[in-house]
Design a protein around this motif. Sequence first.
Motif, short mmCIF file in Angstrom:
data_model
loop_
_atom_site.label_atom_id
_atom_site.label_comp_id
_atom_site.label_asym_id
_atom_site.label_seq_id
_atom_site.Cartn_x
_atom_site.Cartn_y
_atom_site.Cartn_z
N HIS A 21 -2.54 12.83 3.12
CA HIS A 21 -1.60 11.99 3.36
C HIS A 21 -0.77 12.00 4.84
CE1 HIS A 21 1.72 9.04 2.13
NE2 HIS A 21 2.66 10.03 2.43
N LEU A 73 6.02 5.45 5.07
CA LEU A 73 5.45 5.97 6.00
C LEU A 73 5.90 6.21 7.31
CD1 LEU A 73 1.92 4.30 5.13
CD2 LEU A 73 2.48 6.62 4.75
N ARG A 105 -2.57 9.86 7.07
CA ARG A 105 -2.40 8.47 6.92
C ARG A 105 -1.01 8.28 7.84
NH1 ARG A 105 -0.74 4.88 2.13
NH2 ARG A 105 -1.09 2.83 2.85
#
Length: 439
Positions: free
Chosen positions: A293, A180, A296
Amino acid sequence: MTIELQPPVDDPIVVDDLERLSFRVDRRAYTDDDVAAQEMAKIFDRCWLYLGHESEVPEPGSYVSRDVGGRPVVMSRGSDGQVRVFANSCTHRGALICSQPAGQAKSFRCPYHDWTFSNQGDLVGVPIPDGYGPGFRKADFGLAQHRSDSYRGFVFVTFDPEQPRTLTEYLAGATEYLDLIDDQSEVGMEVIQGAQLHGAQANWKLMMENSVDIYHFRALHKRYVSYMQSLGSVPPRRRGGFGRSLGLGHGANELPPAAARPLAHWTPMFPEEVRPSIEATAARFVERFGAEHAERITGTNRALLIFPNLLIIDAIAITIRKIDPIGADRMAITSVALAPKDEDPEIRELRKSHYLTFLGPAGFATPDDIEIVESCQRGYGNRTVRYSDLSRGMNKEIPETTDELPAREFWRQWDRLMHGDDGHFEAAHQAELEGAEQL
């Protein structure tokens, strides 16, 4: 006359009682010199330890030197482009072969007797070589090379030649969070030049706990909360988000949505003129990853703990903290900021400003954190209260960020390694470990 009774030697330090939903840590873990010595042998000499980021040695010949796990090392990108980690110690008589924190060099010269080593670790120069017999070979005296590896640019080293896990196996579920972070740029992330080196007169484990403790935010960082509110931004809520166990002592807290992210999440904390650039970046992330995503990656704050010595606070800016113990009651902290290599200059300046304002050693938060862990250390000196409690959230199927799941997972791994366990999960803890997986 009062006689102070010491706990039995075999008395457990970590008391993990799932039946009573109680988790306690004996405070001698923070104060005892013998415990500190055992940690170096059983944890720092065995685990994969965070050392630095590949971007700190971007070109052949670049290097950084620093201590990790109590050992001086050099991370060097050789002329062949390969990153290696060497013992910062001459194989002749032991002096440091590199005294500068960073630089560019084709070779390292020992100042004691002028033994010279290439940036790939080979011994290439010995003054007055005829003083040695025919059995002397330069090939036998190259710099000691430590086993190292990297994941998404994060470089780790282990001093255990029998470490059974590869780095990826060791990182376990923490790889998701490193992904991430690294996915925040299509061309890679880089450490912003200029490290903050400081410390605290407190046990190193207190800073590991503190950095994944969201429960303290509004109480301890009241000045910053007021500052955020004065700029029209919303500080982290007292409730919400979730904590996760990531395996082998690693853990994370995740708070959606973010209060402010110069990457791709605009709030009134930022100037209006940068809003179009931030929103355009956010749109590119949606195109690359899809809306869910992308949100996130760009719209959540997170605190990541990688056992035993790495903390990454991916919030207002991305802060990397490497923690090193110096005895039972002192620690050294190396703090740097991470950013996308392709970041717009105006956003980069904004990121640096917010990093220093909140997470720098003279910012709003870090001095508060240093003062409070030193306060804890002084409080332990009273010795009347034997245990610290880390039970918060044990009664929940999915612990929140204000609960203490990451700290408990840190301590469970600490306890396993201190008892010589190989670090596999105990079946009794699976319910708490897997709770957040439902999210």
